[in-house]
Design a protein around this motif. Structure first.
Motif, short mmCIF file in Angstrom:
data_model
loop_
_atom_site.label_atom_id
_atom_site.label_comp_id
_atom_site.label_asym_id
_atom_site.label_seq_id
_atom_site.Cartn_x
_atom_site.Cartn_y
_atom_site.Cartn_z
N UNK A 326 0.75 -1.20 -0.08
CA UNK A 326 -0.08 0.18 -0.04
C UNK A 326 0.70 1.22 0.04
N UNK A 327 1.85 1.13 0.81
CA UNK A 327 2.92 2.24 0.99
C UNK A 327 3.88 2.49 -0.50
N UNK A 328 4.24 1.57 -0.97
CA UNK A 328 5.31 1.52 -1.92
C UNK A 328 4.74 1.27 -3.40
N UNK A 329 3.64 0.58 -3.42
CA UNK A 329 2.84 -0.01 -4.70
C UNK A 329 3.60 -1.55 -4.73
N UNK A 330 2.61 -2.26 -5.19
CA UNK A 330 2.96 -3.57 -5.40
C UNK A 330 4.18 -4.16 -6.22
N UNK A 331 4.52 -3.15 -7.41
CA UNK A 331 5.59 -3.48 -8.02
C UNK A 331 6.93 -3.19 -7.28
N UNK A 332 6.74 -3.02 -6.04
CA UNK A 332 8.14 -2.67 -5.24
C UNK A 332 8.29 -3.47 -4.06
N UNK A 333 7.60 -4.44 -3.91
CA UNK A 333 7.69 -5.33 -2.76
C UNK A 333 8.10 -6.52 -3.14
N UNK A 334 9.06 -7.24 -2.21
CA UNK A 334 9.34 -8.57 -2.37
C UNK A 334 9.77 -9.42 -1.13
N UNK A 335 10.30 -10.53 -1.28
CA UNK A 335 10.59 -11.42 -0.15
C UNK A 335 11.95 -11.17 0.37
N UNK A 362 -5.87 -12.28 3.00
CA UNK A 362 -5.62 -11.03 3.51
C UNK A 362 -6.38 -10.05 2.29
N UNK A 363 -6.64 -10.57 1.06
CA UNK A 363 -7.28 -9.96 0.19
C UNK A 363 -6.52 -9.63 -1.08
N UNK A 364 -4.99 -10.06 -0.98
CA UNK A 364 -4.33 -9.89 -2.15
C UNK A 364 -4.97 -10.33 -3.33
N UNK A 365 -4.76 -9.60 -4.12
CA UNK A 365 -4.82 -10.32 -5.69
C UNK A 365 -4.13 -11.35 -6.17
N UNK A 366 -4.15 -12.20 -7.29
CA UNK A 366 -3.37 -13.18 -7.67
C UNK A 366 -2.21 -12.35 -8.32
N UNK A 367 -2.54 -11.25 -9.01
CA UNK A 367 -1.32 -10.74 -9.77
C UNK A 367 -0.59 -9.97 -8.70
N UNK A 368 -1.00 -9.36 -7.59
CA UNK A 368 -0.13 -8.74 -6.28
C UNK A 368 0.65 -9.85 -6.02
N UNK A 369 0.06 -11.23 -5.64
CA UNK A 369 0.83 -12.41 -5.16
C UNK A 369 1.97 -12.64 -6.05
N UNK A 370 1.85 -12.66 -7.26
CA UNK A 370 2.80 -13.12 -8.41
C UNK A 370 3.80 -11.97 -8.20
N UNK A 371 3.61 -10.95 -8.17
CA UNK A 371 4.42 -9.61 -8.11
C UNK A 371 5.56 -9.89 -6.91
N UNK A 372 4.87 -9.99 -5.63
CA UNK A 372 5.68 -10.02 -4.48
C UNK A 372 6.32 -11.19 -4.20
N UNK A 373 5.73 -12.38 -4.42
CA UNK A 373 6.46 -13.84 -4.28
C UNK A 373 7.58 -13.88 -5.12
N UNK A 374 7.89 -12.95 -6.13
CA UNK A 374 8.98 -13.08 -6.99
C UNK A 374 9.09 -12.22 -8.32
N UNK A 375 8.02 -11.99 -8.86
CA UNK A 375 7.72 -11.51 -10.13
C UNK A 375 8.46 -9.94 -10.09
N UNK A 376 8.54 -9.19 -8.98
CA UNK A 376 9.40 -7.82 -9.02
C UNK A 376 10.96 -8.22 -8.83
N UNK A 377 11.49 -8.92 -8.26
CA UNK A 377 12.70 -9.49 -8.30
C UNK A 377 13.34 -9.88 -9.73
N UNK A 378 12.36 -10.79 -10.11
CA UNK A 378 13.00 -11.44 -11.40
C UNK A 378 12.90 -10.19 -12.44
N UNK A 379 12.02 -9.36 -12.35
CA UNK A 379 11.93 -8.42 -13.46
C UNK A 379 13.05 -7.42 -13.44
N UNK A 380 13.72 -6.97 -12.27
CA UNK A 380 14.66 -6.02 -11.90
C UNK A 380 15.92 -6.69 -12.19
N UNK A 381 15.90 -8.02 -11.90
CA UNK A 381 17.14 -8.84 -12.25
C UNK A 381 17.36 -9.05 -13.89
#
Length: 388
Positions: A326-335, A362-381
């Motif tokens: 919520x603070x940073x945007x789902x595109x900028x959060x990872x594990x 907690x109401x995360x969408x599937x798209x948010x889950x894909x991004x946070x669980x690894x999609x964001x890190x893979x994209x930037x890498x």
């Protein structure tokens, strides 16, 4: 009498050998803890979603410990078999080279070191006992050797092509894990900027600037000075950019983070942390600074231990993930687990499906889950790694 002395010496030697075999395991089992808990129940929908994810974890200190990363262990948090169980595609293996006595989040000096004795007890090569650079090179060699022993199970990622190779293999159903090397602080440079290239050549593609104490680059979040980058630190940051190394500011002072943002154009990482608005500890940077990192395209890795998220149950970890998104945007959060980093957690890497379950609750969408669980890190890498 002579025979008795020899027998006594033999018993002493035998006891010493036994201690060397037992002590490293005991040290880790009391340091990297998974609290006892009932087996987690994962719903069918969550399980199916979890198996479809490409998961990445930005921080684990597994290489510090006296065990083979290829073998399933009964202690600690991460090994390749458990990464496979958790469906982890990419694990960042960070290397620890120095840890002060009396470790805390508020104020540490660089005058002491616990890793020297650990290196001796774990029978690391003598060259590592006094050289932080050699400790980093030794741990890199450990991951490289594991990948060479089992290329079907583990690949060290140095380039975008390496990462694409692992992702393609996994898409075909192969159980292979990508490992990327990172430093926990750049004190292994030992004051010489030329050692950036030495570490790069050893396979390091992410470098954290600090750990728990101020170093020659500048102030730590947990040091004494609170200072920004020194002239040497600025020289190192310029060299990291020239080499194409990704920068991690997880333990850097706010002033250092400000200086890095002012000097660089690309995304930077906070590999393992929490967010202060969700857990107000000295371990976490202020929310406004986190927002500036995210605005530059960076990724914030949320950890699972109390210093990062206050309460370590999975539902509360997900509360920090929600706050961060919520603070940073789902595109900028990872594990950023900080597994095997002297942390106590309530799930190891084999149990990561519980995060998917709790995120769905907690109401995360599937798209948010894909991004946070690894999609964001893979994209930037993919954006930041050298082509090949």
């Amino acid at each position: 009498m002579k025979k008795a002395v020899l027998i006594g010496l033999g018993l002493v030697v035998a006891a010493a050998v036994a201690a060397l075999a037992i002590v490293p395991g005991y040290l880790e089992s009391t340091t990297n803890v998974v609290e006892e808990h009932a087996p987690y129940e994962i719903g069918e929908a969550s399980s199916a979603l979890h198996e479809s994810l490409v998961i990445a974890d930005l921080h684990s200190d597994t290489l510090l410990w006296a065990r083979d990363p290829l073998s399933r262990a009964d202690r600690g948090h991460v090994d390749v078999p458990r990464l496979v169980d958790g469906n982890v595609a990419l694990q960042v293996f960070s290397v620890v080279t120095k840890v002060p006595q009396g470790l805390n989040y508020d104020e540490n000096t660089a005058d002491s070191d616990q890793i020297t004795l650990l290196a001796m007890v774990q029978r690391w090569p003598a060259r590592t006992w006094r050289s932080l650079l050699e400790r980093a090179l030794y741990q890199a060699d450990k991951l490289k050797a594991a990948a060479e022993d089992a290329p079907e199970a583990l690949k060290v990622v140095r380039t975008k092509a390496d990462l694409e190779e692992v992702l393609s293999a996994r898409a075909e159903g192969k159980e292979i894990v990508a490992g990327l090397l990172a430093t926990e602080g750049l004190h292994p440079l030992e004051g010489d900027v030329a050692n950036v290239k030495v570490l790069y050549d050893a396979g390091y593609r992410m470098m954290g600037l600090h750990h728990f104490f101020d170093n020659k680059l500048g102030g730590s979040l947990h040091g004494l000075s609170g200072a920004g980058l020194t002239d040497f630190g600025k020289e190192v940051v310029r060299e990291l950019e020239a080499q194409g190394v990704m920068i991690d500011v997880a333990h850097s002072s706010p002033a250092v983070v400000e200086d890095v943002l002012a000097m660089t154009d690309g995304p930077i990482f906070v590999s393992h942390t929490g967010v202060k608005g969700a857990c107000n500890t000295a371990r976490n940077l202020e929310d406004d600074l986190m927002k500036r990192i995210a605005e530059r395209g960076g990724v914030i890795g949320i950890g699972y231990w109390d210093g990062a998220v206050c309460k370590i149950d999975p539902a509360n970890v997900v509360k920090s993930l929600r706050y961060a998104a919520d603070l940073l945007g789902a595109d900028h959060v990872g594990l950023g687990s900080d597994y095997d980093g002297g942390t106590t957690v309530l799930f190891d890497t084999s149990e990561l499906a519980i995060l998917t379950e709790e995120m769905r609750k907690a109401g995360f969408t599937d798209e948010e889950i894909r991004k946070i669980m690894g999609g964001n890190v893979i994209r930037v890498f993919k954006e930041q790694l050298p082509a090949g």
